[in-house]
Design an enzyme around this catalytic site. Structure first.
Site, PDB file in Angstrom:
ATOM      1  N   GLU A  62     -42.480   8.030  33.908  1.00 22.07           N
ATOM      2  CA  GLU A  62     -41.900   9.368  34.001  1.00 22.07           C
ATOM      3  C   GLU A  62     -40.850   9.515  32.907  1.00 22.07           C
ATOM      4  O   GLU A  62     -40.244   8.522  32.495  1.00 22.07           O
ATOM      5  CB  GLU A  62     -41.204   9.553  35.358  1.00 22.07           C
ATOM      6  CG  GLU A  62     -42.120   9.428  36.548  1.00 22.07           C
ATOM      7  CD  GLU A  62     -41.359   9.351  37.877  1.00 22.07           C
ATOM      8  OE1 GLU A  62     -41.999   9.107  38.896  1.00 22.07           O
ATOM      9  OE2 GLU A  62     -40.116   9.517  37.869  1.00 22.07           O
TER      10      GLU A  62
ATOM     11  N   LYS B  51     -37.345   9.860  31.486  1.00 16.60           N
ATOM     12  CA  LYS B  51     -36.025   9.563  32.027  1.00 16.60           C
ATOM     13  C   LYS B  51     -35.068  10.617  31.497  1.00 16.60           C
ATOM     14  O   LYS B  51     -34.803  10.677  30.304  1.00 16.60           O
ATOM     15  CB  LYS B  51     -35.561   8.169  31.628  1.00 16.60           C
ATOM     16  CG  LYS B  51     -34.191   7.825  32.205  1.00 16.60           C
ATOM     17  CD  LYS B  51     -33.841   6.385  31.957  1.00 16.60           C
ATOM     18  CE  LYS B  51     -32.572   5.927  32.633  1.00 16.60           C
ATOM     19  NZ  LYS B  51     -31.517   6.877  32.853  1.00 16.60           N
TER      20      LYS B  51
ATOM     21  N   PHE C  76     -38.410  13.686  41.331  1.00 15.93           N
ATOM     22  CA  PHE C  76     -39.311  12.553  41.152  1.00 15.93           C
ATOM     23  C   PHE C  76     -39.584  11.764  42.426  1.00 15.93           C
ATOM     24  O   PHE C  76     -40.317  10.786  42.403  1.00 15.93           O
ATOM     25  CB  PHE C  76     -38.851  11.627  40.026  1.00 15.93           C
ATOM     26  CG  PHE C  76     -37.376  11.273  40.055  1.00 15.93           C
ATOM     27  CD1 PHE C  76     -36.884  10.379  40.975  1.00 15.93           C
ATOM     28  CD2 PHE C  76     -36.510  11.841  39.117  1.00 15.93           C
ATOM     29  CE1 PHE C  76     -35.544  10.051  40.987  1.00 15.93           C
ATOM     30  CE2 PHE C  76     -35.163  11.518  39.122  1.00 15.93           C
ATOM     31  CZ  PHE C  76     -34.680  10.616  40.065  1.00 15.93           C
TER      32      PHE C  76
ATOM     33  N   ARG D 112     -31.359  -2.186  43.342  1.00 17.86           N
ATOM     34  CA  ARG D 112     -31.847  -2.218  41.980  1.00 17.86           C
ATOM     35  C   ARG D 112     -32.868  -3.330  41.953  1.00 17.86           C
ATOM     36  O   ARG D 112     -32.539  -4.494  42.032  1.00 17.86           O
ATOM     37  CB  ARG D 112     -30.675  -2.549  41.046  1.00 17.86           C
ATOM     38  CG  ARG D 112     -30.930  -2.318  39.597  1.00 17.86           C
ATOM     39  CD  ARG D 112     -29.694  -2.720  38.789  1.00 17.86           C
ATOM     40  NE  ARG D 112     -28.556  -1.845  39.005  1.00 17.86           N
ATOM     41  CZ  ARG D 112     -28.436  -0.632  38.469  1.00 17.86           C
ATOM     42  NH1 ARG D 112     -29.376  -0.159  37.689  1.00 17.86           N
ATOM     43  NH2 ARG D 112     -27.376   0.109  38.710  1.00 17.86           N
TER      44      ARG D 112
END
Ligand code: AMP
Length: 530
Positions: free
Chosen positions: A221, A223, A312, A385
């Protein structure tokens, strides 16, 4: 039953004095088990150096000098006459300190702090002050506290971890654990109008590696360099939260309108990025932030900086939590509820390095930051993360010289670890600061750097050691911004040392002129508003 702050300080001392992780966990679990839910909530946060939950608007605003004054004002006899202070009282007084606003607030804060500290013993003061500064240093990480909570209420660690993922706050987890044990913890899930921390990405500089990691297929995608938002909607009620979970609904009436008109779902939680365009180019981050932070007279800026949305992800739809669904299915659901396809992040799904590289170039040339690569099968993991999302950005680097350094604290105590980075003004020969960083060096390099810088020391003022400009480092950065703070007029955003350039001398470094040129280059693709 009430627990005194003295018992809490004793706990901290005990935890500090054992080096074994299992023992630390056991001691904390034993302590938590005896607390009321409210006490456990407060204690769990204090143990990791937090007073208030991250989502709270409250901040203490107590600095080093205020603590010093408060300590100096304590009368030596004070302790003799007082009842022991409880954990809850400490928390209530800290809340009052945080709530002191407006005229004379510093005086009021200081007075409250003095009276609190005067009722504590030396050891209690030490741990309170450590918590205030966020450096408890007893070797109790968030992960360890979660284990202790699980042990305290005899629950599976996974249940506790999952509750933490949704709540994002150790205090809340501890309270719920003590209130209702495993059953209450496993009921914790995503609910409307209670934002969760967004999922984060790791860095990668290689599309090839990302594809290999994901099994030769990935979604890529664009950014966007904007502001992350989590949008919660129930019929006409729409609220928007930042990645730090504060609410910014008021500042974004135009985004609210967009969602109202284009999102076709009664109940939904969406994840996305707010960006702005001017003359067809995305506007720079610093202008965008001005707009998004604005609370009063938002309308004055709406015309000047119109905002758009690029969605998103979708975390919740009509009563169903979607975080455990695979990315690919979430994307399909997202597509099905968003009417205007322009509001979705631009993306491709491919296994071809060349195709992904072309897409990357396209994103950069349209003024965006690069790509986000996402594993098709991955779950949405709030607040973590992990290796399911990778950000891919071009690395821009320049050479700068270190002109000063600050003594580090915490883990970096004893090292000169925060470096002032300067470019050379080719007209005057002066070295002008364009940023600061403590990122990028290994421990060995910090040690070596400290030694070298001390040999070059010119002067020391407070924490700052000025040095002869000699050591050149190559730094990567995400953007060059205008800066009123520095004489150079420019500042690097997210500077990070890539390597120490012993092969270069300060005469070889990037000049101010070059940096200005690079700054202007950014606007080939990006728009300035102010
Ligand atoms: P960074 O802030 O560099 O760690 O990059 C992660 C951030 O990129 C996220 O928090 C988002 O704000 C932002 N972002 C922009 N576009 C996307 C995207 N398509 N998917 C996920 N995050 C994105």
């Amino acid at each position: 039953m009430t627990t005194s702050f003295k018992e809490f300080a004793e706990l901290c001392r005990k935890v500090k004095n054992t080096s074994r992780r299992t023992e630390k966990t056991a001691i904390i679990a034993e302590f938590l088990r005896k607390l009321t839910p409210t006490e456990a909530e407060i204690a769990a946060r204090l143990l990791v150096g937090r007073i208030f939950p991250e989502y709270s608007e409250l901040t203490l605003d107590v600095g080093f000098s205020m603590i010093r004054n408060a300590l100096a004002n304590i009368s030596p006899q004070a302790l003799l006459f007082e009842e022991p202070v409880t954990i809850e009282e400490v928390y209530q007084i800290l809340t009052k300190i945080a709530e002191a606003k407006g005229e004379n607030s510093r005086r009021r804060k200081e007075r409250l702090l003095t009276s609190l500290l005067s009722r504590l013993s030396e050891a209690e003061r030490e741990y309170l002050i450590r918590s205030i500064f966020g450096e408890v240093r007893i070797g109790a990480s968030e992960g360890l506290i979660l284990e202790a909570i699980a042990k305290a209420v005899n629950t599976k660690l996974d249940t506790v971890r999952r509750a933490y993922m949704f709540l994002g706050d150790l205090g809340d987890v501890a309270r719920i654990a003590l209130e209702g044990g495993e059953e209450a913890l496993s009921r914790v899930t995503l609910t409307l109008f209670r934002p969760v921390k967004p999922m984060l990405a790791e860095m990668s500089y290689s599309i090839r590696e990302v594809l290999r990691e994901f099994g030769n297929i990935a979604a890529f995608e664009y950014k966007y360099d904007g502001v992350r938002v989590q949008i919660h909607k129930k019929k006409d009620l729409i609220r928007i939260f930042t990645r730090r979970l504060s609410e910014i609904t008021q500042s974004l009436p135009d985004i609210i309108e967009l969602v109202r008109r284009n999102v076709n779902a009664d109940e939904v939680v969406l994840d996305g990025e707010v960006i702005g365009f001017k003359d067809g180019k995305p506007i720079r981050f610093q202008d965008l932030v001005k707009r998004v932070r604005r609370i009063r007279d938002v309308w004055k800026l709406i015309g000047k900086i119109p905002l758009e949305l690029r969605l998103f992800d979708i975390l919740y739809l009509n009563g169903k939590v979607l975080v455990d669904e695979p990315y690919e299915r979430r994307w399909k659901l997202l597509e099905s509820v968003v009417k205007d396809k322009n509001m979705l992040a631009k993306r491709i799904v491919t296994g071809s390095v060349e195709e992904a590289e072309r897409f990357f170039e396209e994103s950069i040339s349209e003024g965006h930051e690069g790509l986000m690569a996402k594993c098709l099968k991955s779950k949405y993991t709030p607040g973590t993360r992990g290796k399911n999302w990778f950000k891919i950005k071009p690395a821009d680097t320049i050479d700068v010289v270190i002109v000063a350094a600050e003594w580090g604290h915490g883990r970096r105590r004893g090292w000169l670890s925060d470096y002032y980075l300067a470019v050379r003004d080719e007209n005057t020969g002066e070295y002008l600061v364009v940023g600061k960083t403590f990122k990028g060096l290994t421990d060995d390099e910090f040690r070596e750097m400290t030694k070298k810088l001390l040999e070059l020391k010119i002067a020391e003022e407070g924490y700052v050691v000025k040095v002869i400009p000699k050591i050149v480092v190559e730094v990567a950065y995400s953007e060059i911004q205008q800066s009123p703070k520095y004489k150079s007029g420019l500042a690097l955003r997210f500077a990070r040392i890539v390597r120490i350039r012993y092969d270069k001398s300060p005469e070889d470094i990037t000049t101010l002129g070059e940096l200005k040129k690079r700054y202007e280059m950014q606007f080939r693709y990006k728009a300035k508003v102010f």
